[in-house]
Scaffold this active site. Structure first.
Site, PDB file in Angstrom:
ATOM      1  N   SER A  76       0.837  -1.208   0.000  1.00 22.63           N
ATOM      2  CA  SER A  76       0.000   0.000   0.000  1.00 22.63           C
ATOM      3  C   SER A  76       0.868   1.252   0.000  1.00 22.63           C
ATOM      4  CB  SER A  76      -0.928   0.003   1.219  1.00 22.63           C
ATOM      5  OG  SER A  76      -0.215  -0.257   2.412  1.00 22.63           O
ATOM      6  N   LYS A 144       4.227 -11.316   3.862  1.00 31.98           N
ATOM      7  CA  LYS A 144       2.835 -11.529   3.493  1.00 31.98           C
ATOM      8  C   LYS A 144       2.733 -11.650   1.984  1.00 31.98           C
ATOM      9  CE  LYS A 144      -0.329  -8.179   3.545  1.00 31.98           C
ATOM     10  NZ  LYS A 144      -0.847  -8.233   2.143  1.00 31.98           N
ATOM     11  N   GLU A 146      -0.257 -12.551  -1.325  1.00 28.30           N
ATOM     12  CA  GLU A 146      -1.668 -12.644  -1.671  1.00 28.30           C
ATOM     13  C   GLU A 146      -1.988 -13.964  -2.358  1.00 28.30           C
ATOM     14  OE1 GLU A 146      -2.303  -7.821  -2.369  1.00 28.30           O
ATOM     15  OE2 GLU A 146      -2.730  -9.232  -3.995  1.00 28.30           O
ATOM     16  N   GLU A 213      -9.785  -9.505   3.386  1.00 34.01           N
ATOM     17  CA  GLU A 213     -10.078  -8.139   2.951  1.00 34.01           C
ATOM     18  C   GLU A 213     -11.358  -8.072   2.138  1.00 34.01           C
ATOM     19  OE1 GLU A 213      -8.093  -4.223   0.765  1.00 34.01           O
ATOM     20  OE2 GLU A 213      -6.868  -6.002   1.137  1.00 34.01           O
TER      21      GLU A 213
END
Length: 298
Positions: A76, A144, A146, A213
């Site tokens: 982000s 992390k 995805e 999310e």
């Protein structure tokens, strides 16, 4: 050993010792780094905990002093720190530099670094190479990535190689172009079943936690009850084990082109505070009030 149900509806050993507040993830007194074992034990206790993003040493030190037990150096950073339109352009070099800064600014928090787009999709070996760099060069405590079932092989090799992995399912920002925007995921029976398969796959592969999310709150609650690893919600309702927000969103620094996301609660208005400070400084300079005698050397 018999089991009772704790205040969150989760099974817990009936003869377990009372929780030691000094060992709590948030509010605990230990000064050592938070580990995956601490996070697993928090799940057993039914303890909720907060996570925030951080991208620099100074901000990270503020959050560390505030007791935030886990910080995410998220991709982000592309949107809110580096000026990109999405997370996709973020590079391994950028992730490594900013993760190292966050590590240097903290003493207690576990620092989780995102694997950026293109750094693990080729397969497990590429994922291990990228994760190794974040651990060795930047000092991250975990990474992390995805994806659910599609990323299970990467997670498995990383965990087998000694790399703690936090998974991320539901809306995965690196795939936002494929999703067609920030669309709630897991709605409808077929999509919900796929998400349940995804979270089971990452748990079985060895992930120590999973971010959920932008999924329906009811589905997130079901996932949280079904897993023995913690769930970290962002736009996933109140029943996850933990909650994460991008810090610039949380603190009101982000400038939204339209309305703010429904799930976002702003806890400050730093954009106004900083803007007012900049204007006050400028007015003093233009008017000759700064620097004055008090702020000058003689």
């Amino acid at each position: 050993m018999t089991h009772a149900v704790n205040e969150r509806g989760q099974s817990a050993p009936q003869d377990a010792k009372p929780a030691d507040s000094s060992k709590a993830l948030y509010g605990g007194t230990s000064s050592r780094r938070v580990t995956v074992r601490d996070i697993a034990r928090a799940k057993e206790r039914g303890e909720r905990w907060p996570m925030l993003t951080a991208y620099d040493a100074m901000t990270a030190s503020v959050f560390d002093d505030a007791g935030i037990p886990v910080m995410l150096v998220g991709d982000s950073m592309g949107n809110c720190h580096l000026g990109y339109d999405s997370t996709v352009p973020v590079t391994m070099d950028e992730m490594t530099i900013l993760t190292a800064a966050v590590v240097r600014g903290t003493k207690r928090a576990m620092i989780v670094a995102d694997l950026p787009f293109g750094s693990y999709q080729e397969g497990p070996v590429q994922a291990l190479r990228s994760a190794t760099r974040l651990l060795k060069e930047a000092g991250a405590g975990a990474v992390k990535l995805e994806g659910g079932e599609r990323s299970a092989h990467q997670i498995e090799l990383l965990v087998q190689s000694g790399v703690p992995v936090m998974a991320h399912v539901g809306l995965t920002p690196q795939s936002v172009l494929a999703f067609g925007g920030n669309v709630v995921q897991g709605r409808g029976d077929e999509a919900a079943q796929q998400l349940l398969r995804d979270v089971k796959a990452v748990q079985d592969a060895g992930a120590f936690a999973v971010v959920l999310e932008l999924i329906p709150a009811e589905l997130a609650a079901e996932v949280t009850r079904s897993l023995h690893i913690p769930t970290v919600g962002i736009g996933a309702g109140p029943d996850c084990d933990a909650q994460v927000l991008v810090w610039t969103d949380m603190a009101g620094l982000t400038k939204w082109p339209g309305r703010t996301p429904k799930f976002l609660k702003q806890y400050a208005d730093l954009r106004t505070v900083l803007g007012d400070a900049a204007k006050a400084f400028a007015q003093d300079v233009v008017g000759g009030a700064y620097p004055d005698a008090e702020h000058s050397f003689h």
